[in-house]
Design a protein around this motif. Structure first.
Motif, PDB file in Angstrom:
ATOM      1  N   LYS A   6      22.840   9.652 -12.061  1.00 32.58           N
ATOM      2  CA  LYS A   6      23.663  10.682 -11.422  1.00 32.58           C
ATOM      3  C   LYS A   6      22.814  11.603 -10.538  1.00 32.58           C
ATOM      4  N   MET A   7      23.157  11.676  -9.282  1.00 29.48           N
ATOM      5  CA  MET A   7      22.466  12.558  -8.349  1.00 29.48           C
ATOM      6  C   MET A   7      22.573  14.019  -8.792  1.00 29.48           C
ATOM      7  N   ASP A   8      23.676  14.375  -9.435  1.00 26.81           N
ATOM      8  CA  ASP A   8      23.889  15.754  -9.888  1.00 26.81           C
ATOM      9  C   ASP A   8      22.789  16.237 -10.832  1.00 26.81           C
ATOM     10  N   ASP A   9      22.140  15.318 -11.532  1.00 20.54           N
ATOM     11  CA  ASP A   9      21.092  15.700 -12.478  1.00 20.54           C
ATOM     12  C   ASP A   9      19.827  16.208 -11.780  1.00 20.54           C
ATOM     13  N   LEU A  10      19.789  16.104 -10.453  1.00 21.68           N
ATOM     14  CA  LEU A  10      18.634  16.595  -9.687  1.00 21.68           C
ATOM     15  C   LEU A  10      18.842  18.020  -9.167  1.00 21.68           C
ATOM     16  N   LYS A  11      19.944  18.648  -9.539  1.00 23.72           N
ATOM     17  CA  LYS A  11      20.315  19.936  -8.941  1.00 23.72           C
ATOM     18  C   LYS A  11      19.275  21.038  -9.143  1.00 23.72           C
ATOM     19  N   ASP A  12      18.514  20.989 -10.241  1.00 26.07           N
ATOM     20  CA  ASP A  12      17.564  22.066 -10.545  1.00 26.07           C
ATOM     21  C   ASP A  12      16.101  21.727 -10.257  1.00 26.07           C
ATOM     22  N   LEU A  66      21.832  14.946  -1.231  1.00 26.77           N
ATOM     23  CA  LEU A  66      20.827  15.803  -1.872  1.00 26.77           C
ATOM     24  C   LEU A  66      20.971  17.245  -1.413  1.00 26.77           C
ATOM     25  N   ASP A  67      21.203  17.422  -0.130  1.00 24.07           N
ATOM     26  CA  ASP A  67      21.300  18.764   0.439  1.00 24.07           C
ATOM     27  C   ASP A  67      22.451  19.550  -0.181  1.00 24.07           C
ATOM     28  N   LYS A  68      23.522  18.852  -0.528  1.00 22.87           N
ATOM     29  CA  LYS A  68      24.686  19.506  -1.151  1.00 22.87           C
ATOM     30  C   LYS A  68      24.432  19.843  -2.620  1.00 22.87           C
ATOM     31  N   ILE A  69      23.631  19.003  -3.290  1.00 20.02           N
ATOM     32  CA  ILE A  69      23.465  19.105  -4.747  1.00 20.02           C
ATOM     33  C   ILE A  69      22.262  19.936  -5.167  1.00 20.02           C
ATOM     34  N   VAL A  70      21.116  19.701  -4.544  1.00 19.17           N
ATOM     35  CA  VAL A  70      19.858  20.314  -4.980  1.00 19.17           C
ATOM     36  C   VAL A  70      19.795  21.775  -4.542  1.00 19.17           C
ATOM     37  N   PRO A 120      19.074  25.313  -2.990  1.00 21.62           N
ATOM     38  CA  PRO A 120      18.692  25.492  -1.578  1.00 21.62           C
ATOM     39  C   PRO A 120      17.218  25.768  -1.335  1.00 21.62           C
ATOM     40  N   GLU A 121      16.508  26.312  -2.329  1.00 22.21           N
ATOM     41  CA  GLU A 121      15.082  26.603  -2.135  1.00 22.21           C
ATOM     42  C   GLU A 121      14.178  25.403  -2.403  1.00 22.21           C
ATOM     43  N   ALA A 122      14.757  24.289  -2.836  1.00 17.08           N
ATOM     44  CA  ALA A 122      13.967  23.084  -3.125  1.00 17.08           C
ATOM     45  C   ALA A 122      13.562  22.378  -1.833  1.00 17.08           C
ATOM     46  N   TYR A 123      12.501  21.582  -1.930  1.00 15.11           N
ATOM     47  CA  TYR A 123      11.980  20.811  -0.797  1.00 15.11           C
ATOM     48  C   TYR A 123      12.435  19.361  -0.913  1.00 15.11           C
ATOM     49  N   LEU A 124      12.754  18.754   0.223  1.00 15.20           N
ATOM     50  CA  LEU A 124      13.210  17.363   0.259  1.00 15.20           C
ATOM     51  C   LEU A 124      12.213  16.537   1.070  1.00 15.20           C
ATOM     52  N   PHE A 125      11.525  15.618   0.396  1.00 10.79           N
ATOM     53  CA  PHE A 125      10.529  14.778   1.052  1.00 10.79           C
ATOM     54  C   PHE A 125      10.988  13.317   1.041  1.00 10.79           C
ATOM     55  N   SER A 126      10.631  12.592   2.077  1.00  9.59           N
ATOM     56  CA  SER A 126      10.982  11.173   2.161  1.00  9.59           C
ATOM     57  C   SER A 126       9.729  10.309   2.153  1.00  9.59           C
ATOM     58  N   ASN A 127       9.802   9.228   1.400  1.00 10.40           N
ATOM     59  CA  ASN A 127       8.715   8.244   1.360  1.00 10.40           C
ATOM     60  C   ASN A 127       8.888   7.190   2.456  1.00 10.40           C
ATOM     61  N   THR A 128       9.719   7.466   3.441  1.00  9.93           N
ATOM     62  CA  THR A 128       9.915   6.485   4.518  1.00  9.93           C
ATOM     63  C   THR A 128       8.580   6.074   5.139  1.00  9.93           C
ATOM     64  N   SER A 129       8.495   4.817   5.504  1.00  9.47           N
ATOM     65  CA  SER A 129       7.264   4.294   6.099  1.00  9.47           C
ATOM     66  C   SER A 129       7.346   4.213   7.618  1.00  9.47           C
ATOM     67  N   SER A 130       8.502   4.583   8.191  1.00  9.97           N
ATOM     68  CA  SER A 130       8.618   4.434   9.649  1.00  9.97           C
ATOM     69  C   SER A 130       9.725   5.246  10.296  1.00  9.97           C
ATOM     70  N   THR A 136      20.460  17.815   7.143  1.00  7.48           N
ATOM     71  CA  THR A 136      20.450  18.793   6.051  1.00  7.48           C
ATOM     72  C   THR A 136      20.621  20.213   6.594  1.00  7.48           C
ATOM     73  N   SER A 137      20.889  21.144   5.689  1.00  6.00           N
ATOM     74  CA  SER A 137      20.993  22.554   6.071  1.00  6.00           C
ATOM     75  C   SER A 137      19.660  23.269   5.880  1.00  6.00           C
ATOM     76  N   ARG A 138      18.608  22.479   5.516  1.00  2.61           N
ATOM     77  CA  ARG A 138      17.268  23.058   5.299  1.00  2.61           C
ATOM     78  C   ARG A 138      16.194  22.222   5.990  1.00  2.61           C
ATOM     79  N   PRO A 139      16.353  21.924   7.272  1.00  2.00           N
ATOM     80  CA  PRO A 139      15.413  21.029   7.954  1.00  2.00           C
ATOM     81  C   PRO A 139      13.963  21.511   7.897  1.00  2.00           C
ATOM     82  N   GLU A 140      13.778  22.821   7.777  1.00  2.00           N
ATOM     83  CA  GLU A 140      12.418  23.384   7.704  1.00  2.00           C
ATOM     84  C   GLU A 140      11.724  23.019   6.391  1.00  2.00           C
ATOM     85  N   ARG A 141      12.490  22.558   5.389  1.00  2.00           N
ATOM     86  CA  ARG A 141      11.936  22.193   4.078  1.00  2.00           C
ATOM     87  C   ARG A 141      11.914  20.678   3.868  1.00  2.00           C
ATOM     88  N   VAL A 142      12.017  19.938   4.947  1.00  2.00           N
ATOM     89  CA  VAL A 142      12.001  18.470   4.896  1.00  2.00           C
ATOM     90  C   VAL A 142      10.732  17.952   5.566  1.00  2.00           C
TER      91      VAL A 142
END
Length: 286
Positions: A77-83, A105-109, A111-121, A131-137
């Motif tokens: 459940k994505m909701d379990d990542l809210k905190d 993620l942006d809706k659930i986590v 707002p002060e949390a950081y969202l990082f991606s492991n994308t390779s490209s 997202t509504s927090r692009p400065e934290r991505v």
């Protein structure tokens, strides 16, 4: 950095479970999330097997292994990542999927949390924009296998704040990795901008009948002192991932030199994805 206590990892595949392991080893509480219960079970077992090998080699005490495993929880459940304080997304290298995950993620986590991606490209700027927090991505690209490889390639989107990037550096170093920043958010970043065209050219060398699989790998290992031939490496990465990255390079940069080899396309269409499917340029079903 002291405020970072709990990390969420989205995806329990080979990258996700590896990231989960190194985050837990660094003392963080980790929630590994995947939509598939089966993937979570497999991912957790991979972590148990990996840490067991480290214990057998006296690189990790039995008590530390027990502590590490106790730091990990799993959920569908994505909701379990809210905190959580930080989320590291490690889903399949598919832009539509990643954008969908970041919107969620942006809706659930918090707002002060950081969202990082492991994308390779894929463009961090594009991911951040949904997202509504692009400065934290930002991009936090680990190498495979995560527990063994020291590099984390860091990518800032044009919206990423300096504070976010410095926190990413500190988090990387806390996990025992080497932080290498990419100065521009361009397709493939550093590693795959160089590596994937080499792998693609190796596939062309096979496709055009210049040499067989074993000869191509032997030539590159012995001639350029690489520890693993490019076709073996492609099998380990996953041919579908290689193709996805080549398509990002080809469409993102618009240069024909990045056109994926037709043979690579055919292998992926056939379901020959490398080691994970049992067959790629080599047969792993023996």
């Amino acid at each position: 950095m002291n405020a970072i206590k709990k990390i969420g990892v989205v995806g329990a595949g080979q990258m996700g479970n590896g990231i989960t392991q190194v985050a837990a080893a660094a003392g963080f509480s980790v929630i590994m999330m995947d939509v598939s219960e089966k993937a979570l079970e497999k991912g957790l077992q991979t972590i148990k097997n990996s840490t067991d090998k480290l214990t057998q080699k006296n690189l990790l005490s039995a008590l530390d292994r027990e502590t590490l495993l106790s730091q990990i929880k799993t959920t569908t459940k994505m909701d379990d990542l809210k905190d959580v304080d930080v989320v590291i997304e490690a889903a399949t290298e598919n832009i539509e999927l990643k954008l969908k995950i970041f919107i969620e993620l942006d809706k659930i986590v918090k707002p002060e949390a950081y969202l990082f991606s492991n994308t390779s490209s894929i463009s961090i700027t594009k991911i951040a924009a949904v997202t509504s927090r692009p400065e934290r991505v930002a991009g936090m690209h680990f190498m495979n296998p995560v527990p063994l490889m020291k590099l984390v390639e860091a990518i800032r989107g044009i919206q990423t704040h300096e504070e976010t990037f410095q926190l990413l550096r500190q988090l990387t170093e806390k996990m025992g990795k080497v932080f290498v920043p990419s100065q521009k958010d361009m397709p493939g970043f550093i590693v795959n901008r160089i590596l994937m065209p080499m792998i693609n050219e190796a596939v062309y060398t096979l496709h055009e009948g210049i040499a067989d699989v074993e000869s191509i790998d032997a030539a590159m290992k012995l001639g350029t002192n690489q520890p693993m031939g490019p076709l073996t490496l492609a099998d380990f990465i996953g041919l579908d991932t290689c193709l996805a990255i080549m398509n990002v390079l080809y469409h993102g940069l618009g240069d024909s030199k990045y056109r994926p080899c037709p043979l690579l396309v055919k292998y992926v269409e056939a379901g020959w994805l490398g080691k994970k499917s049992g067959k790629g340029f080599y047969n792993y079903q023996k």
